[in-house]
Scaffold this motif. Structure first.
Motif, mmCIF file in Angstrom:
data_model
loop_
_atom_site.group_PDB
_atom_site.id
_atom_site.type_symbol
_atom_site.label_atom_id
_atom_site.label_comp_id
_atom_site.label_asym_id
_atom_site.label_seq_id
_atom_site.Cartn_x
_atom_site.Cartn_y
_atom_site.Cartn_z
ATOM 1 N N VAL A 1 0.659 -1.181 0.173
ATOM 2 C CA VAL A 1 0.091 -0.051 0.103
ATOM 3 C C VAL A 1 0.975 1.310 0.127
ATOM 4 O O VAL A 1 1.893 1.142 0.647
ATOM 5 C CB VAL A 1 -0.907 0.101 1.234
ATOM 6 N N SER A 2 0.474 2.212 -0.782
ATOM 7 C CA SER A 2 1.069 3.641 -0.667
ATOM 8 C C SER A 2 1.068 4.099 0.640
ATOM 9 O O SER A 2 -0.007 4.113 1.530
ATOM 10 C CB SER A 2 0.247 4.671 -1.534
ATOM 11 N N THR A 3 2.329 4.656 1.357
ATOM 12 C CA THR A 3 2.282 4.936 2.684
ATOM 13 C C THR A 3 1.417 6.151 2.702
ATOM 14 O O THR A 3 0.897 6.434 3.999
ATOM 15 C CB THR A 3 3.462 5.218 2.856
ATOM 16 N N ASP A 4 1.201 7.041 1.904
ATOM 17 C CA ASP A 4 0.362 8.199 1.683
ATOM 18 C C ASP A 4 -0.860 7.791 1.793
ATOM 19 O O ASP A 4 -1.841 8.491 2.443
ATOM 20 C CB ASP A 4 0.657 8.998 0.379
ATOM 21 N N ASP A 5 -1.489 6.835 0.975
ATOM 22 C CA ASP A 5 -2.930 6.394 1.115
ATOM 23 C C ASP A 5 -3.186 5.920 2.431
ATOM 24 O O ASP A 5 -4.278 6.216 3.153
ATOM 25 C CB ASP A 5 -3.146 5.285 0.099
ATOM 26 N N LEU A 6 -2.393 5.148 3.055
ATOM 27 C CA LEU A 6 -2.675 4.790 4.553
ATOM 28 C C LEU A 6 -2.704 5.644 5.402
ATOM 29 O O LEU A 6 -3.655 5.633 6.301
ATOM 30 C CB LEU A 6 -1.453 3.603 4.931
ATOM 31 N N ALA A 7 -1.978 6.719 5.322
ATOM 32 C CA ALA A 7 -1.910 7.964 6.215
ATOM 33 C C ALA A 7 -3.273 8.644 5.974
ATOM 34 O O ALA A 7 -3.876 9.164 7.261
ATOM 35 C CB ALA A 7 -0.909 8.993 5.820
ATOM 36 N N LYS A 8 -3.675 8.736 4.864
ATOM 37 C CA LYS A 8 -5.093 9.610 4.594
ATOM 38 C C LYS A 8 -6.291 8.872 5.180
ATOM 39 O O LYS A 8 -7.039 9.353 5.619
ATOM 40 C CB LYS A 8 -5.462 9.657 3.000
ATOM 41 N N MET A 9 -5.997 7.310 4.885
ATOM 42 C CA MET A 9 -7.232 6.346 5.787
ATOM 43 C C MET A 9 -7.111 6.695 7.109
ATOM 44 O O MET A 9 -8.362 6.597 7.669
ATOM 45 C CB MET A 9 -6.918 5.162 5.398
ATOM 46 N N PRO B 1 -9.426 -8.813 -4.144
ATOM 47 C CA PRO B 1 -10.145 -7.790 -4.877
ATOM 48 C C PRO B 1 -11.422 -7.330 -3.889
ATOM 49 O O PRO B 1 -11.497 -6.009 -3.986
ATOM 50 C CB PRO B 1 -10.614 -8.603 -6.038
ATOM 51 N N ALA B 2 -11.824 -8.098 -3.218
ATOM 52 C CA ALA B 2 -13.337 -7.971 -2.442
ATOM 53 C C ALA B 2 -12.658 -6.988 -1.327
ATOM 54 O O ALA B 2 -13.347 -5.952 -1.136
ATOM 55 C CB ALA B 2 -13.904 -9.013 -1.955
ATOM 56 N N GLU B 3 -11.707 -7.181 -0.738
ATOM 57 C CA GLU B 3 -11.109 -6.296 0.276
ATOM 58 C C GLU B 3 -10.485 -4.952 -0.242
ATOM 59 O O GLU B 3 -10.807 -4.072 0.484
ATOM 60 C CB GLU B 3 -9.865 -7.044 1.192
ATOM 61 N N THR B 4 -10.106 -4.948 -1.346
ATOM 62 C CA THR B 4 -9.432 -3.686 -1.882
ATOM 63 C C THR B 4 -10.597 -2.791 -2.380
ATOM 64 O O THR B 4 -10.808 -1.607 -2.136
ATOM 65 C CB THR B 4 -8.550 -3.939 -3.081
ATOM 66 N N ALA B 5 -11.760 -3.542 -2.891
ATOM 67 C CA ALA B 5 -13.060 -2.834 -3.218
ATOM 68 C C ALA B 5 -13.730 -2.324 -1.905
ATOM 69 O O ALA B 5 -14.329 -0.973 -2.067
ATOM 70 C CB ALA B 5 -14.063 -3.568 -4.023
ATOM 71 N N VAL C 1 -12.129 -1.180 0.991
ATOM 72 C CA VAL C 1 -11.545 -0.098 1.218
ATOM 73 C C VAL C 1 -11.904 1.198 0.395
ATOM 74 O O VAL C 1 -12.064 2.452 0.940
ATOM 75 C CB VAL C 1 -9.883 -0.155 1.454
ATOM 76 N N ARG C 2 -11.975 0.991 -0.900
ATOM 77 C CA ARG C 2 -12.028 1.923 -1.855
ATOM 78 C C ARG C 2 -13.350 2.785 -1.515
ATOM 79 O O ARG C 2 -13.633 3.955 -1.442
ATOM 80 C CB ARG C 2 -12.164 1.472 -3.253
ATOM 81 N N GLU C 3 -14.486 1.724 -1.359
ATOM 82 C CA GLU C 3 -15.902 2.378 -1.016
ATOM 83 C C GLU C 3 -16.133 3.033 0.021
ATOM 84 O O GLU C 3 -16.624 4.037 0.382
ATOM 85 C CB GLU C 3 -16.712 1.250 -1.038
ATOM 86 N N VAL C 4 -15.406 2.347 1.279
ATOM 87 C CA VAL C 4 -15.779 3.145 2.716
ATOM 88 C C VAL C 4 -14.906 4.544 2.782
ATOM 89 O O VAL C 4 -15.349 5.549 3.212
ATOM 90 C CB VAL C 4 -15.438 2.201 3.516
ATOM 91 N N PHE C 5 -13.546 4.376 2.346
ATOM 92 C CA PHE C 5 -12.714 5.583 2.487
ATOM 93 C C PHE C 5 -12.930 6.717 1.111
ATOM 94 O O PHE C 5 -12.435 7.794 1.232
ATOM 95 C CB PHE C 5 -11.433 5.150 2.774
ATOM 96 N N ASP C 6 -13.716 6.120 0.129
ATOM 97 C CA ASP C 6 -13.928 6.906 -1.119
ATOM 98 C C ASP C 6 -12.309 7.366 -1.711
ATOM 99 O O ASP C 6 -12.257 8.553 -1.624
ATOM 100 C CB ASP C 6 -14.780 8.122 -0.870
#
Length: 295
Positions: A176-184, A267-271, A273-278
């Protein structure tokens, strides 16, 4: 007020920067010996303390609204019990004592797999159980690996083109991008669907471990020279070390676990994350290109 532990680390520093960019009050917990000048420059309030000291933790938590536990033992091989476990348990206790509104815990992918030989995994799993049993509103993020760690490998690869691959190259990963994780971590307290939830967090792509030197080759326009070391090499080194330092040998179980198993998100887990955190997820190659100034 957001309290961030591990504030001078790869993830914590990014969390503090994103908080201050959003004009969110940030309290950065840091050791006296750490270099926290950038955090001060960004406008964070620096709280000096030691995560091994319960009183320092309680002092840091007082007056906070959100706790983001982003610290870890990292290269401190003997620190799993003190930092990954005990410090986080003290944070959970303080969060309940002071009525913290939300607790964000950075765990690790695989914490639920019962890797008995991996102290960090065991510590993270125990803290997760404590959060689940508590009355706190929490979000647990289980990253599959930080892109910032791969960035260091890319910088080592750059001058020589050599890549050391220990273990199975076919094992899958979704770093995972460390920047994406920080945003989450920052977004979680304000997302209702993230409350009292656990998320497996990875990048948008499932990669093989031997894809990584090929990515480096594309970035630097050179053919990678991959040096392959079997996992038995780690086992031999660990056994020899056991004659000198049994505690350090035991601590290396976490490293062996990381090298011996696959750590990737479905893929379901990644989807989810995308949905909840937009949040659009950044690929490893894009992350490296951006941080290496190759665009």
């Amino acid at each position: 007020m957001y309290l961030v532990t591990g504030a001078t680390g790869q993830l914590g520093r990014r969390i503090v920067r994103h908080l201050t960019e959003r004009d969110c009050p940030a309290r950065a917990f840091a050791r006296l010996q750490a270099d926290y000048r950038k955090l001060e420059h960004w406008g964070a309030n620096i709280c000096i303390g030691d995560l091994r000291n319960r009183d320092d933790i309680r002092r840091a938590c007082r007056g906070a609204r959100v706790i983001i536990s982003a610290h870890g033992s990292g290269r401190n091989l003997d620190g799993a019990e003190a930092l990954d476990y005990r410090a986080n348990m003290h944070l959970v206790d303080a969060a309940q004592e002071f009525g913290i509104e939300h607790f964000v815990f950075i765990s690790v992918l695989g914490s639920d797999r019962d890797y008995s030989d991996a102290p960090v995994f065991k510590a993270k799993a125990a803290v997760e159980k404590a959060l689940l049993a508590s009355s706190l509103n929490y979000t647990i993020l289980r990253p599959s690996g930080f892109a910032s760690n791969v960035l260091r490998l890319a910088q080592q690869f750059r001058p020589t083109g050599t890549y050391l691959l220990v273990g199975e190259g076919a094992h899958r990963t979704s770093i995972v991008s460390t920047d994406d994780l920080a945003k989450m971590a920052i977004l979680a307290p304000d997302i209702e669907a993230a409350g009292r939830q656990i998320f497996e967090v990875g990048g948008p792509d499932v990669l093989r471990r031997d894809d990584i030197p090929q990515i480096f080759g594309r970035l630097f326009n050179r053919e990678p020279f991959v040096v392959r070391v079997p996992l038995t090499g780690v086992d031999v080194a660990r056994a020899l070390l056991g004659f000198v330092d049994t505690e350090l040998s035991r601590s290396l179980g976490t490293l062996r676990t990381l090298l011996a198993h696959e750590f990737y998100c479905t893929p379901a887990e990644t989807a989810r994350v995308r949905e909840v955190f937009d949040l659009p997820l950044e690929s490893l190659e894009h992350y490296l290109r951006r941080h290496l100034d190759l665009d």
